[in-house]
Design a protein around this motif. Structure first.
Motif, PDB file in Angstrom:
ATOM      1  N   THR A 391       0.816  -1.213   0.000  1.00 23.86           N
ATOM      2  CA  THR A 391       0.000   0.000   0.000  1.00 23.86           C
ATOM      3  C   THR A 391       0.850   1.264   0.000  1.00 23.86           C
ATOM      4  O   THR A 391       0.464   2.296   0.534  1.00 23.86           O
ATOM      5  CB  THR A 391      -0.940  -0.004   1.206  1.00 23.86           C
ATOM      6  N   GLN A 397      -3.886   1.913  -2.172  1.00 24.21           N
ATOM      7  CA  GLN A 397      -4.626   2.234  -0.945  1.00 24.21           C
ATOM      8  C   GLN A 397      -6.128   2.327  -1.216  1.00 24.21           C
ATOM      9  O   GLN A 397      -6.949   1.886  -0.408  1.00 24.21           O
ATOM     10  CB  GLN A 397      -4.122   3.556  -0.363  1.00 24.21           C
ATOM     11  N   ALA A 449      -5.812   6.375   5.158  1.00 18.40           N
ATOM     12  CA  ALA A 449      -4.998   7.215   4.276  1.00 18.40           C
ATOM     13  C   ALA A 449      -5.920   8.140   3.504  1.00 18.40           C
ATOM     14  O   ALA A 449      -7.141   8.077   3.614  1.00 18.40           O
ATOM     15  CB  ALA A 449      -4.180   6.340   3.327  1.00 18.40           C
ATOM     16  N   THR A 454      -3.593   2.234   4.456  1.00 14.06           N
ATOM     17  CA  THR A 454      -2.272   1.617   4.350  1.00 14.06           C
ATOM     18  C   THR A 454      -2.227   0.467   5.335  1.00 14.06           C
ATOM     19  O   THR A 454      -2.794   0.533   6.436  1.00 14.06           O
ATOM     20  CB  THR A 454      -1.153   2.618   4.672  1.00 14.06           C
TER      21      THR A 454
END
Length: 662
Positions: A391, A397, A449, A454
């Motif tokens: 990620t 993500q 995120a 992540t």
């Protein structure tokens, strides 16, 4: 008498006469002359006599058979006819004897009297039926009148007994009806003994009517006085209950009127309080509504930041980021997705909120998960069914999702379960369902995120449940938006409100407008804040609105006009308003310029209940996303600010719109 016997008798008489003559009887001296002897019977004559005397059909046939060789053919036919006649006569006599026996046997079953019971009536009816059957079968008996008289007498006995039985049955049914109706009436009277209702009184009247009907129908019962007395008593009880009900209703009506008056008083107080509160809100919002843009302390702007939040700037203060409230529901407007954003910064910065409508595209279907293509992550098993998830990029993500990743901010950790060597979580990658696995190097975690999550704390892999499922790519992060925002001070005394139209991501600006010809119509929605304030008893109305937006572009003259109408106010009720977006020029890249071509906003005109205000305020906007074939821009957004002067009231409105080419 047969012919043969008749001749013999004549001969005997003649012999007697001869004897008398020999004894000297009579005065005649001459001796009596003897008659000639009778002739000998012929075989035919003897057979005729024997057939007539035959006791059985066999004897009759034997009498014929004995002479059939001694008679002529014609005589033989006569004799056979005589045999047949004697046989038929014998058969008829035998049947008649049997029928007389059957009649006598059946007549013996006819009773001399019939008890008034179902059993006796059934037995007598059976006997009558048996005798009638015997009479019907007595075809060889000329006179059966004696037996028919017996049937007539027996039927009279049966009818008399049946009449008694029927009377008893009716009496039983009538008594059952009386007792049932009386019981129901007693129950109904019990219900109206206290504080009766109209329905209970109606039930009692119905029960009384049923008892009176049962009394009237009890024709076979000699004494129904007890029930008549009960009915009269019930009538009196019902009349008393009706008086009680009327008294109760009078009291209830008085109580209702008092309650309504109290409710009206409370409603009036609430309306007065609401009106006072609305007057305060209208005053605050009127003071706080500002046109978008501005400079220095008058700056009123909002736009998307890189993470998709709404960044609001008021004056020279630092911009404030408003994040999406995922628990709030905002209805879409003409296909534009509605979202609520808010923020409550630390300290005394107050409260921010915004409603935003975005022209977000649809998710698109990609290849199968198992196909060979770039996943932005490494394959684990070489079969495109399990992938190592890295990620480190915003693109990845945004592609991961799991019900376990449910926090709105920060990190969430996942401990190993008992006897487990790795964390196992259900989820999806690019819309494909499957399972996330984390082999921990520390504590496995998922952290919010800007575009998704992540993953950390170990090596994360994802295995598809069905590798043949299609990948789904999320809509592009670049899209047009419009909406309004509001800031309330910490003490709630000061409001600041405005509107904005923005484009998140790379702007797909229009181009070459100057080369286009023809026209285009854009239709969509609008939303914003409004206030009508009065300190002299006029209208006080304030809050947020929604409306429809229509723009008409003339690319030949590079001009555009618009209308905002079909308003709905803060209370959810329609408002008879419209706002004219007066004619403005359109620049080559789709910017709505204003008539002077310098970018100054063009004016608006607010109409309320058919009366238009003066032209004032401003509006501005942009056209985006040229169609690849027609080159006509497909999206229009913008803001507008308008004022209105009423007798005793003043109005301000700020809003934004988003519309699509039709």
């Amino acid at each position: 008498m047969s012919r043969f016997k008749k001749l013999t008798t004549i001969a005997a008489v003649a012999a007697l006469a001869v004897g008398l003559a020999a004894c000297g009887g009579g005065d005649d001296d001459t001796a009596m002359e003897m008659p000639p002897p009778p002739p000998t019977p012929t075989p035919y004559e003897m057979a005729i006599d024997n057939i007539a005397d035959a006791a059985t059909a066999a004897d009759a046939q034997a009498a014929y058979d004995a002479v059939k060789d001694d008679v002529t053919a014609s005589e033989g036919e006569d004799l056979q006819d005589a045999v047949n006649a004697r046989t038929m006569a014998l058969a008829t006599a035998a049947r008649a004897a049997m029928q007389r026996m059957d009649l006598m046997d059946a007549a013996g079953g006819i009773p001399a009297s019939v008890d008034a019971t179902a059993e006796a009536i059934a037995a007598a009816s059976t006997a009558i039926g048996a005798l009638q059957d015997a009479i019907d079968a007595a075809d060889d008996i000329d006179d059966t009148s004696m037996y028919e008289a017996m049937i007539t007498a027996a039927n009279m006995l049966v009818e008399t007994a049946q009449g008694h039985v029927d009377t008893q049955g009716r009496m039983a049914m009538q008594m059952t009806a009386l007792t049932t109706a009386n019981t129901a009436l007693t129950t109904a009277l019990g219900a109206i003994a206290g504080m009766p209702t109209q329905a209970q009184i109606d039930d009692a009247e119905t029960a009384l009517a049923a008892l009176n009907t049962a009394i009237a129908d009890a024709a076979d019962i000699d004494d129904t006085q007890m029930y008549a007395t009960a009915a009269a008593s019930a009538q009196a009880a019902i009349e008393q209950a009706e008086k009680t009900l009327m008294a109760n209703m009078d009291q209830e009506e008085a109580d209702r009127i008092a309650a309504e008056e109290e409710a009206d008083r409370i409603a009036a107080e609430k309306a007065a309080a609401d009106a006072a509160a609305m007057a305060v809100t209208a005053r605050k919002l009127y003071a706080g509504i500002s046109a978008p843009g501005g400079t220095g302390d008058a700056i009123r702007t909002a736009a998307h930041d890189a993470d998709g939040n709404i960044e609001v700037t008021i004056g020279t203060e630092a911009a404030v980021d408003l994040s999406e409230d995922e628990d709030a529901t905002v209805a879409e407007r003409h296909g534009w997705t509605g979202m609520m954003f808010n923020a409550e910064p630390d300290g005394d910065a107050g409260i921010y909120e915004a409603v935003v409508y975005s022209h977000v595209g649809e998710a698109t279907q990609g290849p199968k998960f198992s196909d060979t293509h770039a996943y932005d992550t490494a394959e684990v098993d070489g079969t495109n069914t399990e992938l190592q998830v890295d990620t480190g990029t915003a693109e990845v993500q945004a592609r991961i999702a799991s019900p376990s990743f449910d926090q709105s901010a920060g990190a969430k950790t996942f401990e190993l379960g008992e006897n487990l060597e790795r964390v196992i979580l259900a989820g999806s990658y690019r819309g494909v369902a499957g399972t996330y696995y984390c082999d921990p190097t520390a504590t496995c975690s998922a952290t919010v995120a800007s575009s998704g999550f992540t993953l950390g704390g170990g090596t994360w892999t994802f295995k598809a449940t069905d590798p043949e499922q299609r990948l789904m790519d999320a809509p592009d992060d670049a899209y047009a938006s419009y909406g309004w925002w509001l800031h309330k001070s910490e003490d709630g005394d000061t409001f600041t409100a405005s509107a904005f139209a923005a484009y998140r991501g790379t702007v797909a600006a229009a181009e070459n407008i100057g080369t286009l010809q023809g026209s285009a119509t854009y239709m969509g929605g609008a939303a914003g804040k409004y206030s009508l304030r009065s300190s002299t008893g006029g209208t006080n109305d304030a809050g947020h609105f929604t409306a429809d937006a229509t723009l008409e572009a003339d690319f030949g003259d590079d001009m555009i006009t618009g209308t905002i109408n079909n308003f709905t106010g803060a209370d959810g009720e329609p408002r008879n308003w419209s706002v004219e977006l007066m004619e403005s020029g359109v620049g080559d890249t789709g910017t709505i310029l204003g008539t002077d071509g310098t970018g100054d906003p063009m004016q608006t005109k607010w109409t309320i209940d058919g009366t238009a205000g003066a032209a004032d305020g401003q509006w501005r906007g942009n056209l985006y996303e040229n169609d690849t074939t027609s080159l006509v821009p497909q999206v229009a957004t913008g803001t507008f600010y308008s004022t209105y002067g009423l007798t005793g009231s003043d109005g301000r409105m700020v809003g934004a719109f988003g519309a699509n080419a039709q």
